[in-house]
Design an enzyme around this catalytic site. Structure first.
Site, PDB file in Angstrom:
ATOM      1  N   CYS A 260      38.658  85.036  26.077  1.00 41.34           N
ATOM      2  CA  CYS A 260      37.862  85.756  25.063  1.00 41.34           C
ATOM      3  C   CYS A 260      36.628  85.023  24.562  1.00 41.34           C
ATOM      4  O   CYS A 260      35.513  85.526  24.697  1.00 41.34           O
ATOM      5  CB  CYS A 260      38.754  86.115  23.876  1.00 41.34           C
ATOM      6  SG  CYS A 260      39.903  87.412  24.291  1.00 41.34           S
TER       7      CYS A 260
HETATM    8  C1  UDX Z   1      41.079  84.347  20.676  1.00 38.39           C
HETATM    9  C2  UDX Z   1      41.062  84.860  19.231  1.00 38.39           C
HETATM   10  O1  UDX Z   1      41.692  83.888  18.382  1.00 38.39           O
HETATM   11  C3  UDX Z   1      41.760  86.210  19.121  1.00 38.39           C
HETATM   12  O2  UDX Z   1      41.636  86.709  17.809  1.00 38.39           O
HETATM   13  C4  UDX Z   1      41.092  87.176  20.114  1.00 38.39           C
HETATM   14  O3  UDX Z   1      41.765  88.423  20.092  1.00 38.39           O
HETATM   15  C5  UDX Z   1      41.127  86.605  21.521  1.00 38.39           C
HETATM   16  O4  UDX Z   1      40.503  85.316  21.533  1.00 38.39           O
HETATM   17  P1  UDX Z   1      42.836  83.154  22.266  1.00 38.39           P
HETATM   18  O5  UDX Z   1      41.698  83.014  23.208  1.00 38.39           O
HETATM   19  O6  UDX Z   1      44.127  83.655  22.788  1.00 38.39           O
HETATM   20  O7  UDX Z   1      42.440  84.100  21.046  1.00 38.39           O
HETATM   21  O8  UDX Z   1      43.167  81.704  21.648  1.00 38.39           O
HETATM   22  P2  UDX Z   1      42.695  80.848  20.383  1.00 38.39           P
HETATM   23  O9  UDX Z   1      43.896  80.356  19.690  1.00 38.39           O
HETATM   24  O10 UDX Z   1      41.715  81.552  19.552  1.00 38.39           O
HETATM   25  O11 UDX Z   1      42.011  79.593  21.080  1.00 38.39           O
HETATM   26  C6  UDX Z   1      40.864  79.726  21.917  1.00 38.39           C
HETATM   27  C7  UDX Z   1      40.390  78.364  22.351  1.00 38.39           C
HETATM   28  O12 UDX Z   1      39.877  77.632  21.253  1.00 38.39           O
HETATM   29  C8  UDX Z   1      41.466  77.476  22.992  1.00 38.39           C
HETATM   30  O13 UDX Z   1      40.923  76.814  24.105  1.00 38.39           O
HETATM   31  C9  UDX Z   1      41.810  76.481  21.895  1.00 38.39           C
HETATM   32  O14 UDX Z   1      42.263  75.244  22.397  1.00 38.39           O
HETATM   33  C10 UDX Z   1      40.457  76.345  21.208  1.00 38.39           C
HETATM   34  N1  UDX Z   1      40.579  75.929  19.800  1.00 38.39           N
HETATM   35  C11 UDX Z   1      41.161  76.756  18.894  1.00 38.39           C
HETATM   36  C12 UDX Z   1      40.067  74.706  19.408  1.00 38.39           C
HETATM   37  O15 UDX Z   1      39.521  73.944  20.222  1.00 38.39           O
HETATM   38  N2  UDX Z   1      40.179  74.353  18.080  1.00 38.39           N
HETATM   39  C13 UDX Z   1      40.741  75.159  17.150  1.00 38.39           C
HETATM   40  O16 UDX Z   1      40.782  74.766  15.974  1.00 38.39           O
HETATM   41  C14 UDX Z   1      41.256  76.391  17.570  1.00 38.39           C
END
Ligand code: UDX
Length: 431
Positions: A260
């Site tokens: 996403c």
């Molecule tokens: C995301 C959105 O959170 C969600 O609302 C939407 O519907 C789809 O995209 P997702 O991609 O499943 O969800 O995972 P998410 O938990 O958001 O993490 C995305 C990426 O960001 C991961 O690679 C994670 O490691 C990274 N991340 C997340 C960070 O590096 N730091 C953080 O604090 C949070």
């Protein structure tokens, strides 16, 4: 999948349709086609009880036998970052043809992430053309984005922070809101009813802000590394206590991946550029995310010098914990660069190895456990924050590695404990 199982688990009759025969077969046996916690049991139960079945390419049957359709097809990126709407077009045509044969009122709900204007200007005309009916009086149309996170997607379906309903007309919106009210009952979250385009933009705005938070904290992490004694974790904790900022999505690391954030940030940029308003802010967000994974290589070289022939242990392949998804996983540029520099890479992930094999084939070695992965390594890089990796002790590293060097790319280890026992380098930690 989670929406289908969620509704079926509450006694709705759900008919899914996909063109992927293998996926459909798995679903009909109660086996989730991907790794997602808490999905297996309920999928199995709902399939057994007959509340959920999955058809192969039978949109018509699915539409004729139900009252409302959630369209959740993929909207991948084109090479220029804009979204590819071919699956939306195909599914809209199929739904339109089915609506032509339907005598009762049916609501089409677009759940896929699409840029503003798509539902109104692309989906509606296709539905009207194929059905030979009029949107509004003859059938309903809504756009209702979902905000699920992989790894907790089922939980997020059952307990969402908010519902967004973009509606073509009041009747469409009322029908969908009533369905959600019935589904969530007493736990109904705040509901925003708005235009189709606003609903479409809400999804992009939300994901882009979350991506911005991550790139922002990664930037602060990069400053911390230049300040002796500074630690981005403490900075983020203190910042997060400010209610205006909030504590979530301030975990510094090797950047964001997944299906996403990278796609949605690019799509919003391409969309806005097309409107004559290039998004400089998101340009920077993307840029930080592109260079952030290479911090792992920089740290590695600072510790080992030339990487030619060095054994590097990679802990974690999935783009985040609790999923086997590797789309845009930050580990991909890291491993590619390590291979480019002549390193020997051994990797381990609790669930993503089968997926990784399709990405790296035999260019790297695959370990059978974290401990196995560390054997004779010159350096270990922690990439995904799996619970299993959090339990590793300094001895797990020191007893097995050739030289104990650990790079913590997700800040899961306590620097006080680990730096006493080995060379310990971490994102956002001033040395
Ligand atoms: C995301 C959105 O959170 C969600 O609302 C939407 O519907 C789809 O995209 P997702 O991609 O499943 O969800 O995972 P998410 O938990 O958001 O993490 C995305 C990426 O960001 C991961 O690679 C994670 O490691 C990274 N991340 C997340 C960070 O590096 N730091 C953080 O604090 C949070």
């Amino acid at each position: 999948m989670c929406t289908a199982v969620g509704f079926a688990s509450k006694g709705y009759n759900v008919i899914a349709s996909t063109h992927d025969a293998e996926k459909a077969a798995k679903i009909n046996q109660g086996i989730p086609p991907f790794h997602e916690p808490n999905l297996q049991n309920l999928l199995e139960k709902t399939v057994q009880n007959g509340y959920l079945k999955c058809l192969i390419d039978q949109t018509e049957k699915a539409v004729l036998e139900t009252d409302l359709t959630f369209n959740a097809v993929g909207t991948p990126s084109r090479p220029d970052g804009s979204i590819d709407l071919q699956f939306i077009e195909t599914s809209s045509r199929d739904m339109g043809k089915a609506l032509h044969k339907k005598s009762t009122y049916h609501v089409v709900v677009i759940k896929s992430t699409v840029v503003p204007g798509t539902t109104q200007d692309l989906v509606k005309p296709i539905l009207e053309k194929e059905s030979k009916k009029k949107c509004g009086p003859d059938f309903g149309l809504c756009m209702s984005p979902e905000f699920l996170r992989q790894g907790s997607a089922f939980e997020d379906t059952m307990h969402t922070d908010r519902i967004v309903i973009g509606e073509y007309d009041k009747k469409s919106g009322d029908t969908l809101e009533n369905l959600y009210k019935d589904f969530y009952a007493k736990n109904a979250p705040p509901t925003i009813r708005t235009t189709l385009s606003t609903a479409e933009l809400i999804k992009y705005a939300s994901n882009s802000l979350l991506a911005t938070k991550i790139s922002f904290i990664n930037t602060i992490a990069n400053i911390c590394e230049k300040i002796p004694g500074a630690d981005v974790k403490t900075v983020a904790t203190a910042m997060g206590l400010d209610k205006r900022i909030g504590p979530l999505f301030l975990n510094a690391g090797l950047g964001y991946g997944g299906s996403c954030f990278p796609k949605d940030v690019k799509a919003l940029m391409a969309y806005s550029k097309n409107l004559g308003y290039p998004l400089k802010l998101l340009d920077a967000v993307e840029d930080v995310n592109k260079t952030q994974p290479l911090k792992a290589i920089q740290f590695c070289k600072e510790q080992l010098g030339n990487l030619e022939g060095k054994r590097i242990a990679i802990l974690g392949l999935a783009f985040k914990a609790d999923t086997d998804d590797m789309r845009e996983a930050r580990v991909i540029p890291i491993i590619n660069q390590l291979l480019e520099e002549g390193a020997n890479v051994t990797a381990y992930d609790p669930v993503a190895i089968p997926v990784a094999k399709t990405v790296f084939q035999n260019k790297i070695q695959y370990a059978t456990s974290a401990i196995d992965c560390l054997k004779n390594a010159d350096c270990a890089i922690l990439i995904t924050e799996w619970e299993e990796f959090k339990k590793l002790t300094p001895e797990d590293f020191t007893m097995r590695m050739k030289q104990p060097v650990l790079i913590d790319g997700r800040r899961i280890y306590d620097p006080k404990i680990f730096s006493r026992k080995m060379k310990f380098v971490a994102i956002g930690l001033g040395q």
